[in-house]
Design a protein around this motif. Structure first.
Motif, PDB file in Angstrom:
ATOM      1  N   PRO A 198     -10.090  10.247   7.958  1.00  0.00           N
ATOM      2  CA  PRO A 198      -9.836   8.881   8.440  1.00  0.00           C
ATOM      3  C   PRO A 198      -8.399   8.703   8.908  1.00  0.00           C
ATOM      4  CG  PRO A 198     -11.003   8.848   6.350  1.00  0.00           C
ATOM      5  CD  PRO A 198     -10.601  10.276   6.585  1.00  0.00           C
ATOM      6  N   GLU A 199      -8.237   7.852   9.913  1.00  0.00           N
ATOM      7  CA  GLU A 199      -6.910   7.529  10.406  1.00  0.00           C
ATOM      8  C   GLU A 199      -6.349   6.343   9.632  1.00  0.00           C
ATOM      9  OE1 GLU A 199      -7.297   6.732  14.548  1.00  0.00           O
ATOM     10  OE2 GLU A 199      -7.943   8.774  15.066  1.00  0.00           O
ATOM     11  N   ILE A 200      -5.032   6.278   9.567  1.00  0.00           N
ATOM     12  CA  ILE A 200      -4.365   5.175   8.876  1.00  0.00           C
ATOM     13  C   ILE A 200      -4.781   3.837   9.488  1.00  0.00           C
ATOM     14  CG2 ILE A 200      -2.143   4.076   8.432  1.00  0.00           C
ATOM     15  CD1 ILE A 200      -2.705   6.431   6.625  1.00  0.00           C
ATOM     16  N   ARG A 201      -4.871   3.802  10.815  1.00  0.00           N
ATOM     17  CA  ARG A 201      -5.261   2.565  11.494  1.00  0.00           C
ATOM     18  C   ARG A 201      -6.633   2.107  11.010  1.00  0.00           C
ATOM     19  NH1 ARG A 201      -8.621   2.017  15.699  1.00  0.00           N
ATOM     20  NH2 ARG A 201      -8.603   4.288  15.973  1.00  0.00           N
ATOM     21  N   GLU A 202      -7.551   3.049  10.855  1.00  0.00           N
ATOM     22  CA  GLU A 202      -8.895   2.696  10.407  1.00  0.00           C
ATOM     23  C   GLU A 202      -8.872   2.148   8.978  1.00  0.00           C
ATOM     24  OE1 GLU A 202     -11.423   6.000  12.998  1.00  0.00           O
ATOM     25  OE2 GLU A 202     -10.756   6.455  10.967  1.00  0.00           O
ATOM     26  N   LEU A 203      -8.037   2.719   8.135  1.00  0.00           N
ATOM     27  CA  LEU A 203      -7.945   2.227   6.761  1.00  0.00           C
ATOM     28  C   LEU A 203      -7.398   0.804   6.728  1.00  0.00           C
ATOM     29  CD1 LEU A 203      -6.633   5.338   4.773  1.00  0.00           C
ATOM     30  CD2 LEU A 203      -8.963   4.432   4.881  1.00  0.00           C
ATOM     31  N   ARG A 204      -6.404   0.535   7.581  1.00  0.00           N
ATOM     32  CA  ARG A 204      -5.852  -0.829   7.630  1.00  0.00           C
ATOM     33  C   ARG A 204      -6.916  -1.797   8.146  1.00  0.00           C
ATOM     34  NH1 ARG A 204      -0.603  -0.719   6.334  1.00  0.00           N
ATOM     35  NH2 ARG A 204       0.699   1.070   6.925  1.00  0.00           N
ATOM     36  N   TYR A 205      -7.646  -1.410   9.128  1.00  0.00           N
ATOM     37  CA  TYR A 205      -8.722  -2.263   9.646  1.00  0.00           C
ATOM     38  C   TYR A 205      -9.763  -2.519   8.560  1.00  0.00           C
ATOM     39  CZ  TYR A 205      -7.143  -1.671  14.512  1.00  0.00           C
ATOM     40  OH  TYR A 205      -6.432  -1.691  15.689  1.00  0.00           O
ATOM     41  N   PHE A 206     -10.145  -1.440   7.862  1.00  0.00           N
ATOM     42  CA  PHE A 206     -11.149  -1.586   6.800  1.00  0.00           C
ATOM     43  C   PHE A 206     -10.674  -2.563   5.736  1.00  0.00           C
ATOM     44  CE2 PHE A 206     -12.099  -0.210   2.450  1.00  0.00           C
ATOM     45  CZ  PHE A 206     -13.436  -0.553   2.388  1.00  0.00           C
ATOM     46  N   CYS A 207      -9.419  -2.434   5.303  1.00  0.00           N
ATOM     47  CA  CYS A 207      -8.908  -3.312   4.240  1.00  0.00           C
ATOM     48  C   CYS A 207      -8.906  -4.771   4.689  1.00  0.00           C
ATOM     49  CB  CYS A 207      -7.503  -2.870   3.839  1.00  0.00           C
ATOM     50  SG  CYS A 207      -7.483  -1.337   2.873  1.00  0.00           S
ATOM     51  N   ALA A 208      -8.607  -5.009   5.964  1.00  0.00           N
ATOM     52  CA  ALA A 208      -8.613  -6.381   6.470  1.00  0.00           C
ATOM     53  C   ALA A 208     -10.022  -6.961   6.427  1.00  0.00           C
ATOM     54  CB  ALA A 208      -8.064  -6.420   7.891  1.00  0.00           C
ATOM     55  N   VAL A 209     -11.015  -6.183   6.853  1.00  0.00           N
ATOM     56  CA  VAL A 209     -12.404  -6.658   6.834  1.00  0.00           C
ATOM     57  C   VAL A 209     -12.885  -6.819   5.390  1.00  0.00           C
ATOM     58  CG1 VAL A 209     -14.781  -6.145   7.511  1.00  0.00           C
ATOM     59  CG2 VAL A 209     -12.896  -5.605   9.070  1.00  0.00           C
ATOM     60  N   ALA A 210     -12.494  -5.878   4.513  1.00  0.00           N
ATOM     61  CA  ALA A 210     -12.913  -5.957   3.110  1.00  0.00           C
ATOM     62  C   ALA A 210     -12.336  -7.194   2.443  1.00  0.00           C
ATOM     63  CB  ALA A 210     -12.472  -4.697   2.372  1.00  0.00           C
ATOM     64  N   GLU A 211     -11.149  -7.609   2.854  1.00  0.00           N
ATOM     65  CA  GLU A 211     -10.539  -8.791   2.251  1.00  0.00           C
ATOM     66  C   GLU A 211     -11.226 -10.063   2.719  1.00  0.00           C
ATOM     67  OE1 GLU A 211      -6.197 -11.066   2.197  1.00  0.00           O
ATOM     68  OE2 GLU A 211      -6.300  -8.921   2.627  1.00  0.00           O
ATOM     69  N   ASP A 212     -11.525 -10.143   4.016  1.00  0.00           N
ATOM     70  CA  ASP A 212     -12.135 -11.355   4.566  1.00  0.00           C
ATOM     71  C   ASP A 212     -13.659 -11.356   4.474  1.00  0.00           C
ATOM     72  OD1 ASP A 212      -9.837 -12.766   5.407  1.00  0.00           O
ATOM     73  OD2 ASP A 212      -9.641 -11.451   7.133  1.00  0.00           O
ATOM     74  N   LEU A 213     -14.255 -10.149   4.453  1.00  0.00           N
ATOM     75  CA  LEU A 213     -15.713 -10.002   4.537  1.00  0.00           C
ATOM     76  C   LEU A 213     -16.259 -10.782   5.729  1.00  0.00           C
ATOM     77  CD1 LEU A 213     -16.747 -10.099   0.763  1.00  0.00           C
ATOM     78  CD2 LEU A 213     -16.616  -8.111   2.293  1.00  0.00           C
ATOM     79  N   ASN A 214     -15.468 -10.750   6.793  1.00  0.00           N
ATOM     80  CA  ASN A 214     -15.848 -11.438   8.028  1.00  0.00           C
ATOM     81  C   ASN A 214     -15.117 -10.755   9.180  1.00  0.00           C
ATOM     82  OD1 ASN A 214     -15.366 -13.553  10.245  1.00  0.00           O
ATOM     83  ND2 ASN A 214     -16.917 -14.556   8.968  1.00  0.00           N
ATOM     84  N   ILE A 215     -15.877 -10.150  10.091  1.00  0.00           N
ATOM     85  CA  ILE A 215     -15.278  -9.387  11.193  1.00  0.00           C
ATOM     86  C   ILE A 215     -14.438 -10.288  12.094  1.00  0.00           C
ATOM     87  CG2 ILE A 215     -15.808  -8.151  13.327  1.00  0.00           C
ATOM     88  CD1 ILE A 215     -16.185  -6.331  11.102  1.00  0.00           C
ATOM     89  N   THR A 216     -14.922 -11.475  12.384  1.00  0.00           N
ATOM     90  CA  THR A 216     -14.210 -12.374  13.298  1.00  0.00           C
ATOM     91  C   THR A 216     -12.851 -12.761  12.736  1.00  0.00           C
ATOM     92  OG1 THR A 216     -16.304 -13.252  14.138  1.00  0.00           O
ATOM     93  CG2 THR A 216     -14.322 -14.562  14.537  1.00  0.00           C
ATOM     94  N   ARG A 217     -12.823 -13.191  11.465  1.00  0.00           N
ATOM     95  CA  ARG A 217     -11.547 -13.596  10.859  1.00  0.00           C
ATOM     96  C   ARG A 217     -10.589 -12.416  10.732  1.00  0.00           C
ATOM     97  NH1 ARG A 217     -14.749 -16.891   7.371  1.00  0.00           N
ATOM     98  NH2 ARG A 217     -14.526 -15.363   5.681  1.00  0.00           N
ATOM     99  N   ALA A 218     -11.134 -11.253  10.372  1.00  0.00           N
ATOM    100  CA  ALA A 218     -10.281 -10.071  10.244  1.00  0.00           C
ATOM    101  C   ALA A 218      -9.686  -9.687  11.590  1.00  0.00           C
ATOM    102  CB  ALA A 218     -11.085  -8.911   9.667  1.00  0.00           C
ATOM    103  N   ALA A 219     -10.483  -9.782  12.643  1.00  0.00           N
ATOM    104  CA  ALA A 219      -9.981  -9.444  13.985  1.00  0.00           C
ATOM    105  C   ALA A 219      -8.870 -10.393  14.400  1.00  0.00           C
ATOM    106  CB  ALA A 219     -11.127  -9.483  14.996  1.00  0.00           C
ATOM    107  N   GLU A 220      -9.031 -11.665  14.101  1.00  0.00           N
ATOM    108  CA  GLU A 220      -7.992 -12.651  14.434  1.00  0.00           C
ATOM    109  C   GLU A 220      -6.705 -12.347  13.680  1.00  0.00           C
ATOM    110  OE1 GLU A 220      -9.784 -16.348  13.416  1.00  0.00           O
ATOM    111  OE2 GLU A 220     -10.997 -16.478  15.249  1.00  0.00           O
ATOM    112  N   ARG A 221      -6.840 -11.984  12.401  1.00  0.00           N
ATOM    113  CA  ARG A 221      -5.649 -11.696  11.606  1.00  0.00           C
ATOM    114  C   ARG A 221      -4.953 -10.428  12.082  1.00  0.00           C
ATOM    115  NH1 ARG A 221      -5.239  -9.763   6.192  1.00  0.00           N
ATOM    116  NH2 ARG A 221      -7.496  -9.805   5.957  1.00  0.00           N
ATOM    117  N   LEU A 222      -5.745  -9.447  12.527  1.00  0.00           N
ATOM    118  CA  LEU A 222      -5.172  -8.195  13.008  1.00  0.00           C
ATOM    119  C   LEU A 222      -4.654  -8.298  14.439  1.00  0.00           C
ATOM    120  CD1 LEU A 222      -7.894  -5.786  11.599  1.00  0.00           C
ATOM    121  CD2 LEU A 222      -5.502  -5.857  10.854  1.00  0.00           C
TER     122      LEU A 222
END
Length: 289
Positions: free
Chosen positions: A4-28
């Motif tokens: 896994p790439e570091i970028r992917e891990l950061r993306y995963f953690c953002a989605v895991a925190e929000d449990l919502n792809i839309t909100r995580a995308a906005e935050r990222l």
């Protein structure tokens, strides 16, 4: 598949925190489709599903729950390495030391004064921190050394600098205030304050007795703690030095000989080999007696 790439891990953690792809995308700050593709790619790399998509709301699978914990360690270590590397490249040498205002900073001021007198000593930057923040600041590279009383010791070396007795802080009209000496058993039925960062607190230490419930108001610092005591909302165990600095008519202090003492420690990263960290800790040891 590659790791896994570091970028992917950061993306995963953002989605895991929000449990919502839309909100995580906005935050990222990225669009939703590439974020969804990155999460799918990560799942393919690992060969497991990280999210349960069978319901309307995302949920972590067991594998996802494990990765949340492991990724936090990896990303934290990376952020710490980057922060320490950048600081090492600065033209001026600097030792960053942190402590919570109160007992720790009184000691810190004395230690810094002695340390700065050392020949060729680096510049000392003192950073004041909140309750329970010191250990995390050392681990993630925001500070080189901390002086603290309670902490999560994972990844840290410590040196005990001092101990002092604790006393009970009571509302001045409280029945127990009429007694000269108390025991931890006397406090079992009294409401105890709850610290706002419970993860770093030794519960039995602050409550004084394992059978005493933490059912009082939540407090963030010693000043707020004394206010809830004065209002009759809690009875607290505090260091004797804090009591000596905060003499007030609405709070009475009584000794509790069987309460565990208040301990002040120096904390630094395990494996840290800086000779100036070692010198600072030695100076703190010498200055605490």
């Amino acid at each position: 598949m590659p790791e896994p790439e570091i970028r992917e891990l950061r993306y995963f953690c953002a989605v895991a925190e929000d449990l919502n792809i839309t909100r995580a995308a906005e935050r990222l700050g990225i669009a939703q489709p590439p974020l969804s593709r990155a999460i799918r790619q990560l799942e393919r790399r690992l060969g497991v599903a990280l999210f349960d998509r069978s319901e309307r709301r995302l949920a972590l699978t067991r594998a996802g729950e494990v990765l949340v914990q492991e990724a936090a360690v990896v990303l934290g270590a990376l952020d710490s390495a980057v922060r320490r590397t950048r600081r090492a490249g600065l033209p001026d040498r600097r030792l960053v030391v942190t402590a919570k205002p109160g007992v720790a900073t009184e000691l810190l001021h004395r230690v810094c004064e002695r340390f700065r007198a050392e020949p060729d000593a680096p510049q000392v930057q003192v950073v004041l921190s909140g309750f329970g923040e010191q250990a995390a600041m050392v681990r993630d590279g925001r500070a080189d050394v901390a002086i603290a009383a309670c902490f999560d010791g994972h990844g840290l070396d410590t040196e005990l600098l001092s101990t002092e007795r604790r006393v009970a802080a009571l509302p001045s009209g409280h029945a127990l205030a009429r007694r000269d000496v108390l025991s931890t058993a006397d406090l079992i039925a009294e409401p105890a304050p709850r610290w706002s960062v419970p993860a770093v607190v030794d519960r039995d230490h602050w409550l004084g007795h394992p059978d005493r419930p933490a059912d009082g108001p939540v407090v963030r610092d010693s000043a707020q703690l004394l206010e809830v005591v004065a209002l009759g909302q809690a009875v607290a165990l505090v260091p004797a030095s804090l009591a000596a600095r905060n003499v007030r008519p609405d709070v009475t202090y009584r000794p509790v000989p069987d309460a565990a003492p208040y301990r002040t420690l120096a904390l630094w990263r395990t494996g840290g080999r800086s000779p100036w960290i070692a010198k600072f800790v030695q100076t703190a040891l010498n200055g605490s007696h």
